[in-house]
Scaffold this motif. Sequence first.
Motif, mmCIF file in Angstrom:
data_model
loop_
_atom_site.group_PDB
_atom_site.id
_atom_site.type_symbol
_atom_site.label_atom_id
_atom_site.label_comp_id
_atom_site.label_asym_id
_atom_site.label_seq_id
_atom_site.Cartn_x
_atom_site.Cartn_y
_atom_site.Cartn_z
ATOM 1 N N ASN A 571 4.705 -3.086 -1.054
ATOM 2 C CA ASN A 571 5.472 -2.365 0.036
ATOM 3 C C ASN A 571 3.960 -2.447 0.719
ATOM 4 O OD1 ASN A 571 5.042 -0.376 2.255
ATOM 5 N ND2 ASN A 571 7.112 -0.789 2.176
ATOM 6 N N THR A 572 3.922 -3.438 2.065
ATOM 7 C CA THR A 572 2.756 -3.795 3.128
ATOM 8 C C THR A 572 3.038 -2.922 4.250
ATOM 9 O OG1 THR A 572 3.537 -6.650 3.247
ATOM 10 C CG2 THR A 572 1.811 -5.792 2.107
ATOM 11 N N SER A 573 2.960 -2.897 4.921
ATOM 12 C CA SER A 573 2.845 -2.538 6.635
ATOM 13 C C SER A 573 1.754 -2.215 7.253
ATOM 14 C CB SER A 573 3.231 -1.075 6.457
ATOM 15 O OG SER A 573 2.264 0.092 5.870
ATOM 16 N N VAL A 574 2.220 -2.511 8.840
ATOM 17 C CA VAL A 574 1.186 -2.722 9.978
ATOM 18 C C VAL A 574 1.963 -2.303 11.281
ATOM 19 C CG1 VAL A 574 -0.630 -4.375 11.355
ATOM 20 C CG2 VAL A 574 0.579 -4.585 9.414
ATOM 21 N N THR A 575 0.784 -1.285 11.659
ATOM 22 C CA THR A 575 1.458 0.123 12.277
ATOM 23 C C THR A 575 0.051 -0.248 13.537
ATOM 24 O OG1 THR A 575 2.190 1.909 10.726
ATOM 25 C CG2 THR A 575 1.385 2.161 12.942
ATOM 26 N N LEU A 576 0.741 -0.055 15.188
ATOM 27 C CA LEU A 576 0.238 0.340 16.535
ATOM 28 C C LEU A 576 0.487 0.933 17.090
ATOM 29 C CD1 LEU A 576 0.463 -3.909 17.337
ATOM 30 C CD2 LEU A 576 -1.368 -2.866 16.152
ATOM 31 N N ALA A 577 0.033 2.356 17.320
ATOM 32 C CA ALA A 577 0.360 3.358 17.617
ATOM 33 C C ALA A 577 -0.474 3.802 18.693
ATOM 34 C CB ALA A 577 0.355 4.332 16.405
ATOM 35 N N ILE A 620 -1.176 -1.108 2.163
ATOM 36 C CA ILE A 620 -0.947 -1.670 1.434
ATOM 37 C C ILE A 620 -0.718 -1.185 -0.022
ATOM 38 C CG2 ILE A 620 -1.274 -3.699 -0.827
ATOM 39 C CD1 ILE A 620 -3.723 -4.556 1.922
ATOM 40 N N GLN A 621 0.500 -0.883 -1.141
ATOM 41 C CA GLN A 621 0.495 -0.128 -1.548
ATOM 42 C C GLN A 621 1.206 -0.561 -2.813
ATOM 43 O OE1 GLN A 621 2.777 3.670 -0.816
ATOM 44 N NE2 GLN A 621 4.616 2.726 -2.021
ATOM 45 N N LEU A 622 0.712 -0.756 -4.623
ATOM 46 C CA LEU A 622 1.549 -0.632 -5.525
ATOM 47 C C LEU A 622 2.032 -0.151 -6.114
ATOM 48 C CD1 LEU A 622 -1.406 -3.793 -6.419
ATOM 49 C CD2 LEU A 622 1.564 -4.353 -6.297
ATOM 50 N N SER A 623 3.493 -0.443 -6.525
ATOM 51 C CA SER A 623 3.869 0.839 -7.683
ATOM 52 C C SER A 623 3.611 0.282 -8.747
ATOM 53 C CB SER A 623 5.016 2.030 -7.234
ATOM 54 O OG SER A 623 4.953 2.635 -8.442
ATOM 55 N N TYR A 624 4.017 0.201 -9.934
ATOM 56 C CA TYR A 624 4.691 0.182 -11.284
ATOM 57 C C TYR A 624 4.946 0.582 -12.567
ATOM 58 C CZ TYR A 624 3.540 -2.643 -15.701
ATOM 59 O OH TYR A 624 4.136 -3.296 -17.057
#
Length: 824
Positions: A571-577, A620-624
């Motif tokens: 899971n990847t994300s970019v946030t502007l706030a 960045i999130q890795l789940s296994y």
Amino acid sequence: MNKIILFFAGLLVFPSVYAQNLKGQVTDLSGNPVDGAYLYITETKQGLVCNEQGTFQSTLPAGEYLLQLQCLGYESQSKKVVIPPKETVVISFRLLPKTFTLPEVVVRQGEDPAYEIMRQAIRKAPYYRSYIKESHYETYVKGSGKLLKMPKLAGTLSGINFDLYKDKLFLQESFSDIKFTAPDQYIQTVKAFSSTIPEDVDPKESIGIATSSLYEEKFAGFISPLHPKAFSYYRFRYEGFTEENGQVINKIKIIPKLNDPNFLQGYIYIADKEWNIRRADLNAHTYAGDIDHQLIYNPVMEGVYLVTSYSTHLSADLLGMKLNFNYETSMKYLDIQLNDSLPAAGKETAYLIPATPPKKKSLEIKGRENFTIYSDSTATKRDSAYWAGIRKTVLNEEEILSYEIKDSIAEIHKKERKKEYDRRYRFSDIFLGGRAGGDSTRYYFQNDGLLFGVPEYNFVDGFWMGQGLEFGFRPREHYLLTFKPYVYWTTARERLVWNTEIAYQYAPMSNGRISVSGGSVSTDYSGNNGIAPILNSLYSLLAGKNKAAFYQKDYLRAENEIDLANGLQLNTSVTLAKRKILKNHTSYSLWGSKNDIRPNLPDFEEPLNEQFDNLYQYAIQLSYTPEYYYRVYKGKKQYAHSSYPTFTLRYQQGLDMGHESSAFKQMELTIQKNYSLGLFDRLIFRMNGGIFIDSKEFNYMDYKHFNLSNQLFTDKGFETGYTLLDPYRYATDDKWAQVFVTYQSDYLALKRLPFLQGKLFNEALHLNFLSTPAKKAYGEFGYSLGLSGLGRIGAFVSLDRQGYDRFGIRISLPLLRSIGINRK
């Protein structure tokens, strides 16, 4: 599968037939029909199920046959019959009441003799469940179901007009050829199929034959009385014996130690010295209703007793819904090959099941993987003459009527189904909420409804008044593009709050989803760990207590999630706030006092660093999860279960872009797993820890927030939340560790009371731990009962480094989190 198909799949049944050259009836001494009788034809190795009027029928070649009849509560009878060529023979059985002899040994002091009989039967169970190497047999199956009652609300919510189907019997019949190969492989060929279900059902999708055995640990989903640990689950009582063909048959009563839906009760009949089953009359009390099973065993070859007739009856009564379901199967054995590795006679108890050669592991769950079903091209086209030759039971008047009205019911059903597939938007949907378009349409639209247009109230915004919408487009099968906007006017702040999300579901076998969202909303300082909006609304409006603190967030976010491999999700994300502090704009409540209203700031003893109000963040999130089993439903991968924990590693960074940006680096690791500890017990474990790396001052909104609450009613689950800690106070910008351990049991303490056994709730012990620089060592210990995920009530005590901290009663309602607005 649409909702109407699902309804009939639950009501379904099995096959039927008519006319033949052997007919008969079973009565008692007064001439009254006897229900529940079973016939066995020795020469053809064929079992028959008599109907409720005691009638039976079969088609046999000319010749001489031995008919053996059994019925619970009556003496067994045998009769020889000669079938002349081209003639029909009618035969009757008049049954005598049966008595079981209770030997003197039963009244002696000491262990009930049933236990030694069951000990022998359990010891030989592995032998009897594996002494068949191959078998070839035919089955005739008839199932019928009738809906007796359905709440009006169920029809309203599902869109199904249940009155069209109520009090009508629906029937299904099949005739199949079955080939079995040890240890568990079946090949079924459906030769004939007929149904009055008003839906096109593929014969291969009809309800299958029963394959579970009482010699296995579980039978039809219930703990077998021949389970290796049966003495832990059941009590047994010897109720006498009878002699059949010179052999002693023992009657054993099965009594569960707990009144639990996992257990069976009733009677099992076991042959002396051979210790195999000759008959079973069992029932179970489930949450849905009562289920009765009757199994008849007969000698299909010398010394080999197999099930030749089997029937099940379900009487369901759940949440105002009532229905009856009956299932009957008659079996005719054509060929049987014994296991070559069978031990010598008299040494069966030492027999061990040989190890099965390991197969290449596949993680996909494909329904009944050991079952292959084929359908004859003419299965649905068989005429009445064909059915007359294979039907093993006489259709009663109601079953015949079911065939007669089949076409008219099907026509009505077709119109109802068309309404479901081609759902049109109605005027009432403007007020109640509704949907245009269905599962089969390329486009759909839905709205919340004006009656649900005020989802929230708080002292910062006042009432939210507006509407949420959703638009969907399917560019191709298994792919979906959605657009979800909402817009609300806040009556106290007198401004619009809004949010929109555009999402695209792609790569269905890899769970791909990409989304872009943005909006201008008031957001809880604790993010997803904050109190549920609906619960805060109730506290504010009814009691004048604001449990949540909000800040203004104007944001834009892009996110993508995809499986890199089975069980490995990225899971990847970019946030502007842009964020800013808000104040209360109203103090209106129905019964609360203005003095109880707190300023709209989190209860935190250090500076909030609100000057760092800009956020430029990526994550960045890795789940296994190793060996993660999955199913494929409608072309989409759905994860099911794994024996291993799930490991989740997350890194997020707030970039220093100047302009008062909140800059930080955070890394955390989560390990979680639900362990089964047996039939009734589970261990739920979750560990989480992390640290902020080389971070200087940054906004409190970006601290690590925990799942905290300290009020009677909470939306937090006891398994993953703290119940006696004030919200906001213990957020950290340093390091932390938290552990949640829940031991959950269906029978821990209170549920061992007889009047509570089998009830639909469980008990749990909780141990939750938290360590931060501000809270060096904090622990909660508690006991709760209820339904996880729905609602629980518990008592908790907390300890810290100084010792006892506090005590509280808490009511958890996790479903509240699904009500209201998703603020992102």
